[in-house]
Design a protein around this motif. Structure first.
Motif, PDB file in Angstrom:
ATOM      1  N   ARG A  60       1.276  -1.161   0.424  1.00  0.00           N
ATOM      2  CA  ARG A  60       0.267   0.009  -0.330  1.00  0.00           C
ATOM      3  C   ARG A  60       0.909   1.122   0.070  1.00  0.00           C
ATOM      4  O   ARG A  60       2.265   0.756   0.690  1.00  0.00           O
ATOM      5  N   ILE A  61       0.459   2.071  -0.899  1.00  0.00           N
ATOM      6  CA  ILE A  61       1.349   2.906  -1.302  1.00  0.00           C
ATOM      7  C   ILE A  61       0.750   4.153   0.673  1.00  0.00           C
ATOM      8  O   ILE A  61      -0.409   5.087   0.391  1.00  0.00           O
ATOM      9  N   LYS A  62       1.515   4.911   1.173  1.00  0.00           N
ATOM     10  CA  LYS A  62       1.427   5.440   2.448  1.00  0.00           C
ATOM     11  C   LYS A  62       1.111   7.230   2.331  1.00  0.00           C
ATOM     12  O   LYS A  62       0.497   7.793   2.601  1.00  0.00           O
ATOM     13  N   SER A  63       2.904   7.275   1.507  1.00  0.00           N
ATOM     14  CA  SER A  63       2.444   8.843   0.990  1.00  0.00           C
ATOM     15  C   SER A  63       3.965   8.751   0.050  1.00  0.00           C
ATOM     16  O   SER A  63       4.780   7.794  -0.001  1.00  0.00           O
ATOM     17  N   ILE A  64       4.156   9.620  -0.830  1.00  0.00           N
ATOM     18  CA  ILE A  64       4.546  10.487  -1.455  1.00  0.00           C
ATOM     19  C   ILE A  64       5.542  11.546  -1.424  1.00  0.00           C
ATOM     20  O   ILE A  64       3.982  12.682  -1.593  1.00  0.00           O
ATOM     21  N   ASP A  65       6.548  11.580  -1.567  1.00  0.00           N
ATOM     22  CA  ASP A  65       7.025  12.966  -0.871  1.00  0.00           C
ATOM     23  C   ASP A  65       7.753  13.522  -1.851  1.00  0.00           C
ATOM     24  O   ASP A  65       8.863  13.207  -2.837  1.00  0.00           O
ATOM     25  N   THR A  66       7.878  14.625  -3.049  1.00  0.00           N
ATOM     26  CA  THR A  66       8.265  14.606  -4.502  1.00  0.00           C
ATOM     27  C   THR A  66       8.847  16.202  -4.341  1.00  0.00           C
ATOM     28  O   THR A  66       9.703  16.748  -5.029  1.00  0.00           O
ATOM     29  N   SER A  67       8.818  16.193  -3.167  1.00  0.00           N
ATOM     30  CA  SER A  67       9.537  17.945  -2.662  1.00  0.00           C
ATOM     31  C   SER A  67      11.115  17.789  -3.348  1.00  0.00           C
ATOM     32  O   SER A  67      11.466  19.033  -4.092  1.00  0.00           O
ATOM     33  N   LYS A  68      11.889  16.937  -3.094  1.00  0.00           N
ATOM     34  CA  LYS A  68      13.201  17.207  -2.832  1.00  0.00           C
ATOM     35  C   LYS A  68      13.150  16.906  -4.499  1.00  0.00           C
ATOM     36  O   LYS A  68      14.739  17.378  -4.907  1.00  0.00           O
ATOM     37  N   ALA A  69      12.486  16.080  -5.286  1.00  0.00           N
ATOM     38  CA  ALA A  69      12.787  15.914  -6.342  1.00  0.00           C
ATOM     39  C   ALA A  69      12.730  17.341  -7.337  1.00  0.00           C
ATOM     40  O   ALA A  69      13.468  18.188  -7.987  1.00  0.00           O
ATOM     41  N   TRP A  70      11.616  18.011  -7.007  1.00  0.00           N
ATOM     42  CA  TRP A  70      11.318  19.794  -7.601  1.00  0.00           C
ATOM     43  C   TRP A  70      12.400  20.404  -7.272  1.00  0.00           C
ATOM     44  O   TRP A  70      12.668  21.611  -7.941  1.00  0.00           O
ATOM     45  N   GLU A  71      13.431  20.181  -6.304  1.00  0.00           N
ATOM     46  CA  GLU A  71      14.109  21.221  -5.392  1.00  0.00           C
ATOM     47  C   GLU A  71      15.422  20.980  -6.874  1.00  0.00           C
ATOM     48  O   GLU A  71      16.168  21.799  -7.320  1.00  0.00           O
ATOM     49  N   ILE A  72      15.765  19.933  -7.042  1.00  0.00           N
ATOM     50  CA  ILE A  72      17.087  20.087  -8.373  1.00  0.00           C
ATOM     51  C   ILE A  72      17.413  20.880  -9.432  1.00  0.00           C
ATOM     52  O   ILE A  72      15.576  21.008 -10.025  1.00  0.00           O
ATOM     53  N   VAL A  75      15.366  20.070 -12.689  1.00  0.00           N
ATOM     54  CA  VAL A  75      14.032  19.656 -12.735  1.00  0.00           C
ATOM     55  C   VAL A  75      12.217  20.829 -13.477  1.00  0.00           C
ATOM     56  O   VAL A  75      11.948  20.904 -13.329  1.00  0.00           O
ATOM     57  N   ARG A  76      11.439  20.430 -14.515  1.00  0.00           N
ATOM     58  CA  ARG A  76      10.456  20.458 -14.990  1.00  0.00           C
ATOM     59  C   ARG A  76       9.258  19.829 -14.666  1.00  0.00           C
ATOM     60  O   ARG A  76       8.690  20.792 -14.313  1.00  0.00           O
ATOM     61  N   LEU A  77       9.457  18.857 -14.340  1.00  0.00           N
ATOM     62  CA  LEU A  77       7.540  17.948 -13.789  1.00  0.00           C
ATOM     63  C   LEU A  77       8.367  17.293 -13.111  1.00  0.00           C
ATOM     64  O   LEU A  77       9.430  15.905 -13.067  1.00  0.00           O
ATOM     65  N   VAL A  78       6.792  16.627 -11.897  1.00  0.00           N
ATOM     66  CA  VAL A  78       7.858  16.102 -10.900  1.00  0.00           C
ATOM     67  C   VAL A  78       5.897  15.220 -10.665  1.00  0.00           C
ATOM     68  O   VAL A  78       5.470  15.739 -10.950  1.00  0.00           O
ATOM     69  N   LEU A  79       5.981  13.836 -11.836  1.00  0.00           N
ATOM     70  CA  LEU A  79       4.264  13.577 -11.806  1.00  0.00           C
ATOM     71  C   LEU A  79       4.025  12.497 -11.136  1.00  0.00           C
ATOM     72  O   LEU A  79       4.727  11.407 -11.374  1.00  0.00           O
ATOM     73  N   THR A  80       2.944  12.613 -10.375  1.00  0.00           N
ATOM     74  CA  THR A  80       2.526  11.435  -9.577  1.00  0.00           C
ATOM     75  C   THR A  80       0.949  10.930 -10.436  1.00  0.00           C
ATOM     76  O   THR A  80       0.541  11.470 -10.990  1.00  0.00           O
ATOM     77  N   GLY A  81       0.861  10.033  -9.220  1.00  0.00           N
ATOM     78  CA  GLY A  81       0.068   9.164  -9.645  1.00  0.00           C
ATOM     79  C   GLY A  81      -1.900  10.356  -9.220  1.00  0.00           C
ATOM     80  O   GLY A  81      -2.676  10.171 -10.114  1.00  0.00           O
ATOM     81  N   PRO A 123      18.227  13.419 -19.071  1.00  0.00           N
ATOM     82  CA  PRO A 123      17.830  12.862 -18.654  1.00  0.00           C
ATOM     83  C   PRO A 123      18.373  12.202 -17.545  1.00  0.00           C
ATOM     84  O   PRO A 123      18.158  11.406 -16.448  1.00  0.00           O
ATOM     85  N   TYR A 124      19.616  12.303 -17.071  1.00  0.00           N
ATOM     86  CA  TYR A 124      20.451  11.644 -16.082  1.00  0.00           C
ATOM     87  C   TYR A 124      19.228  12.811 -14.891  1.00  0.00           C
ATOM     88  O   TYR A 124      20.207  12.274 -13.374  1.00  0.00           O
ATOM     89  N   ILE A 125      19.993  14.042 -15.142  1.00  0.00           N
ATOM     90  CA  ILE A 125      19.419  15.050 -14.102  1.00  0.00           C
ATOM     91  C   ILE A 125      17.495  14.609 -13.778  1.00  0.00           C
ATOM     92  O   ILE A 125      16.738  14.191 -13.165  1.00  0.00           O
ATOM     93  N   ALA A 126      16.981  13.482 -14.409  1.00  0.00           N
ATOM     94  CA  ALA A 126      15.558  13.411 -14.443  1.00  0.00           C
ATOM     95  C   ALA A 126      15.702  11.730 -13.235  1.00  0.00           C
ATOM     96  O   ALA A 126      14.773  11.580 -12.411  1.00  0.00           O
ATOM     97  N   LYS A 127      16.779  11.388 -13.491  1.00  0.00           N
ATOM     98  CA  LYS A 127      16.793   9.941 -13.304  1.00  0.00           C
ATOM     99  C   LYS A 127      17.296  10.615 -11.194  1.00  0.00           C
ATOM    100  O   LYS A 127      17.531   9.268 -10.470  1.00  0.00           O
ATOM    101  N   ASP A 128      18.383  11.159 -11.520  1.00  0.00           N
ATOM    102  CA  ASP A 128      18.569  11.825  -9.816  1.00  0.00           C
ATOM    103  C   ASP A 128      17.343  12.377  -9.611  1.00  0.00           C
ATOM    104  O   ASP A 128      16.974  12.349  -8.255  1.00  0.00           O
ATOM    105  N   GLY A 129      16.106  12.869 -10.229  1.00  0.00           N
ATOM    106  CA  GLY A 129      14.949  13.844  -9.732  1.00  0.00           C
ATOM    107  C   GLY A 129      13.505  12.166  -9.144  1.00  0.00           C
ATOM    108  O   GLY A 129      13.737  12.579  -7.716  1.00  0.00           O
TER     109      GLY A 129
END
Ligand code: MCN
Ligand code: CUM
Length: 791
Positions: A60-72, A75-81, A123-129
């Motif tokens: 079960r997915i309890k939470s998804i925290d994307t904030s660190k990814a946005w800071e890189i 990074v232009r977009l972080v897309l979640t479900g 693509p490398y930044i995207a992977k880091d994200g």
């Protein structure tokens, strides 16, 4: 006007017509590294997308925290479900009328499932994200076997589906149960076999990928993508996004192998499209090898229990079997039949079996979705494997030589069209002839003697036969469709004023050589040299609507359309010829590339002269131009036949087995390009060999995928691949305009059983009936040591 006579008739092979082993025109660019694949596409301002995949199989997915990814930076977009859900795209419909998560919201259901994606400048930044995203999972028990999945206490995987309280995906049956039960009551011998056809993967050299480009000004969407069926993708996007087709352009450029892997619709494509719409910029997604191996287009994974009812003279009275299939977490089979289990009931179609009954169940498990893909017309590979393994076991049980046992049961030439107990109508064939040719080629009787001699010295030789017919060419529109669109195909031919031409079809080559072979059909029908015909496929803006390439359907369906459109062109050219020759149409005869006056054969005009006249000298009242299209709806599937015979030597000390010889006899009707057909057969045999002894993707009890890299999942190289001896029988297909049948999948479908049967034959004195694929040396060793089956 040309002054040629009948005696100078064009030599069809010289102009590259049917029967010419014309060199593949596409190879000129491929072998120079000049192909243009999706990853070669670069658009101005293009960004790059990477996918974050689930490390666990069920949680079960309890939470998804994307904030660190946005800071890189970058990074232009972080897309979640969650974000996809706002666009109603967290889930997508599958081609099998199920739903599939695009990005997980509630739970992850297999290891490698798409959880989020990051778009960045490279693509490398995207992977880091992706690595910066923190997902909190609450692990759930995983189920990785369909039978366990259907047990009472199994955790419910698809709790997203209303009313789904277990893991049953479907159950299905076909045939006549009562008649079959009676046949078994009357049997002298009943022969049984259980086996598992393991999960396997097409693993094309090129992974999946897409470049999606949404133009915010015009609101048009262009997607370059690795798809075997661009028009189906366009239809699906149009339906899901509620956009008119003219605003969507799907381009499938060169494809580095499909093998079925590029038929399904994957979340990666959808995410790339959604990201491009959100950002208003082109977005490229190129899958990596592990991503491809862990999440896309699985095949097989099917358990069989079955039996044959036999008379003491070896005649089959009836067959029945049950199959349990592993569908993975989502039922996303891309297949056009109305049967959830595909065409598994084509089993035993080459034998004269009076009656039969099949039951089957499909189960959801915590594995990547898949099922029908990988060089197989929808579970036909499993069907033929089980058929030929059971035939081999039954020959032993009834005390007959396996070749003789098959001969007594194969459908005879005078029985066509033959109605199988499961409702198919096989079209034609010379099954006995193929078998006899194969036996002669391998030196059957001599080998049996050699085997006996060798046994005296402790050596184990074995011979395995596999004979089968399979349904290729989906479909006919009465019975086959995808999203309600019928399974026809199409061709459009434009002959230019100089007599050169461009041909487009609704199919999509991925290595099969359509650019070469379709031009040969035009050459055959019109006498225009194949070198003068450019073939283009894969762009929905230019190609006529077609259902794409899989199920070896291109020759049976699109290839037929190429013949039909050429004939339409010829019919108009005939009118032009009559005008040029100043005679009536009835007085005109055709020979390859030329019309002539029946009473004066020396007076004639070439097809090129007719083409010029279509633009510069047409009769009064005739529409100018020499272009047309054809949509072809085949009356039936095509039914090629194959006989594969393999000899092996098994080392009793180590269980290692070596292939001695492989003989293949294929009857795919008229061969358009014999060299390409042989290449298809060799490729299929190579895959069959690999499946029989080196390839498997397994899962541990927690659902971890073991084998998602090429260190574990082995691809055969020239080093271990045996040589193949190919032979040919030609029974023209009675309902195809050129007499051709499909061939692309035959050897991959019929081949594996020949290898396994050969090993089992080498072990025939041990009492072992089955070793599941891959038939690895340790399994063989264990079987010899214990005298028990190894699964
Ligand atoms: N052909 C012929 N005469 C015939 C039958 C076929 O000359 N009687 C030629 C055709 O013109 C075509 C080739 O053989 O160039 C294969 O034709 P066909 O049997 O119609 O199959 P498709 O073109 O529809 O190809 C699909 C089939 C499938 S389903 C898989 S999976 C697979 C296969 O082809 N994937 C392949 N072979 C492959 N080969 C390569 N190189 N790459 C793949 O991804
Ligand atoms: Cu099922 S593999 Mo091919 O039909 O593309």
């Amino acid at each position: 006007m040309s002054e040629a006579t009948n005696s100078t008739q064009l030599d069809e092979v010289r102009i590259g017509g049917i029967g010419a082993s014309r060199k593949r025109v596409e190879d000129a660019r491929f072998i120079r590294g000049r192909g243009s694949y999706v990853d070669d596409i670069t658009l101005p301002g293009m960004l790059h997308m990477e996918i974050l995949r689930s490390p666990v199989a069920h949680a079960r997915i309890k939470s998804i925290d994307t904030s660190k990814a946005w800071e890189i930076p970058g990074v232009r977009l972080v897309l979640t479900g969650e974000m996809a859900a706002q666009r109603n795209l967290a889930w997508m419909p599958t081609l099998s009328y199920d739903t599939q998560a695009v990005l997980a919201t509630d739970k992850v259901r297999f290891q490698g499932q798409e959880v989020a994606c990051v778009v960045a400048d490279d693509p490398y930044i995207a992977k880091d994200g992706c690595e910066a995203i923190v997902v909190e999972y609450e692990p759930l028990p995983a189920v990785v076997n369909p039978r366990q999945a259907m047990a009472e206490d199994a955790p419910v995987i698809r709790d997203d589906k209303e009313g789904q309280t277990d893991n049953l995906c479907y159950s299905w049956e076909v045939g006549d149960k009562e008649a079959t039960d009676r046949a078994f009551e009357q049997a002298d011998v009943i022969s049984r076999l259980s086996l598992h056809y393991p999960r396997s993967h097409p693993s094309p050299i090129e992974n999946c990928g897409a470049v999606a480009s949404f133009d915010q000004a015009t609101e048009n969407l262009t997607v370059y993508m690795t798809t075997q069926a661009p028009h189906i993708i366009r239809a699906a996007v149009a339906l899901v996004a509620e956009l008119p087709e003219h605003m969507i352009r799907i381009i499938s450029p060169d494809i580095g192998g499909g093998f079925g892997n590029k038929v399904p619709v994957y979340p990666g494509y959808v995410c790339a499209i959604l990201c491009s719409i959100l950002l208003g910029k082109p977005v490229k997604w190129i899958e990596d090898k592990s991503g491809n191996l862990i999440s896309t287009g699985f095949a097989r994974d099917m358990y069989f229990d079955g039996e044959l009812a036999l008379r003491s003279d070896g005649r089959i009275l009836g067959v029945r079997f049950h199959a349990d299939t592993d569908q993975g977490a989502f039922f996303s089979d891309a297949q056009p039949s109305k049967f959830k289990i595909g065409l598994v009931h084509s089993a035993f179609a080459c034998y004269d079996v009076p009656t039969g009954h099949i039951t089957a169940r499909g189960a959801y498990t915590n594995k990547a979705p898949g099922g029908v893909a990988y060089r197989c017309s929808f579970r036909v590979t499993e069907a033929m494997f089980f058929q030929e393994r059971l035939m081999a076991a039954a020959a032993v049980d009834v005390g007959l030589d396996p070749a003789e046992f098959r001969r007594r049961n194969l459908v005879r030439d005078d029985q066509f069209p033959y109605r199988t107990p499961f409702g198919f109508l096989t079209d034609s064939g010379q099954y006995q002839k193929c078998l006899d040719l194969g036996l002669e080629a391998i030196g059957y009787d001599q080998f049996l003697e050699d085997k006996e001699e060798a046994a005296k010295r402790g050596r184990r030789l074995g011979i395995g036969i596999s004979t089968m017919t399979e349904p290729l060419g989906a479909g006919n529109s009465r019975e086959y469709d995808i999203l309600g669109i019928k399974m026809f195909d199409s061709a459009e031919l434009r002959v230019h004023p100089t007599g050169k031409a461009i041909l487009r079809t609704g199919a999509k080559t991925q290595g099969q050589g359509h650019e070469t072979t379709w031009a040969q059909i035009v050459a055959h029908e019109l006498g225009i040299p194949a070198a003068d015909v450019l073939v283009e496929e894969g762009d929905t803006d230019t190609a006529p609507f077609g259902m794409g390439t899989y199920a070896s359907r291109s020759t049976p369906v699109a290839g037929a359309a190429v013949a039909m459109v050429s004939r339409k062109i010829r019919a108009k050219a005939r009118k032009l010829a009559a005008h040029l020759l100043e005679v009536s149409e009835e007085d005109i005869e055709w020979e390859l590339g030329r019309f002539y006056v029946r009473s004066a054969p020396a007076r004639g005009v070439s097809i090129q002269e007719c083409a010029a006249a279509a633009y510069g000298n047409m009769p009064d009242g005739m529409e100018p131009g020499l272009e047309n299209n054809a949509y072809y709806d085949p009356p039936n599937l095509t039914w090629p036949f194959a006989c594969y015979i393999v000899t092996v030597e098994v080392d009793p000390e180590s269980g290692v087995w070596d292939v001695l010889r492989v003989v293949a006899v294929d009857d795919c009707g008229v061969r358009i390009n014999p060299m390409i057909v042989e290449g298809q057969i060799m490729g299929g045999l190579t895959e069959a060999y690999a499946m029989s002894n080196m390839q498997f993707i397994t899962f541990d009890a927690d659902g971890n995928c073991v084998g998602s890299n090429y260190m574990d999942y082995l691809l055969p190289t020239a080093w271990e691949t045996p040589g193949f001896e190919l032979h040919e029988v030609t029974t023209p297909c009675p309902h195809h305009p050129l007499g051709a049948k499909g061939v692309g999948e035959c050897a991959a479908v019929g081949g594996p059983a020949a290898f396994v049967n050969a090993v089992m034959d080498a072990l025939s004195d041990t009492g072992v009936r089955n070793i599941d694929m891959p038939v690895l040396p340790d399994r063989v060793w264990e079987a010899i040591a214990t005298g028990q089956d190894v699964s």
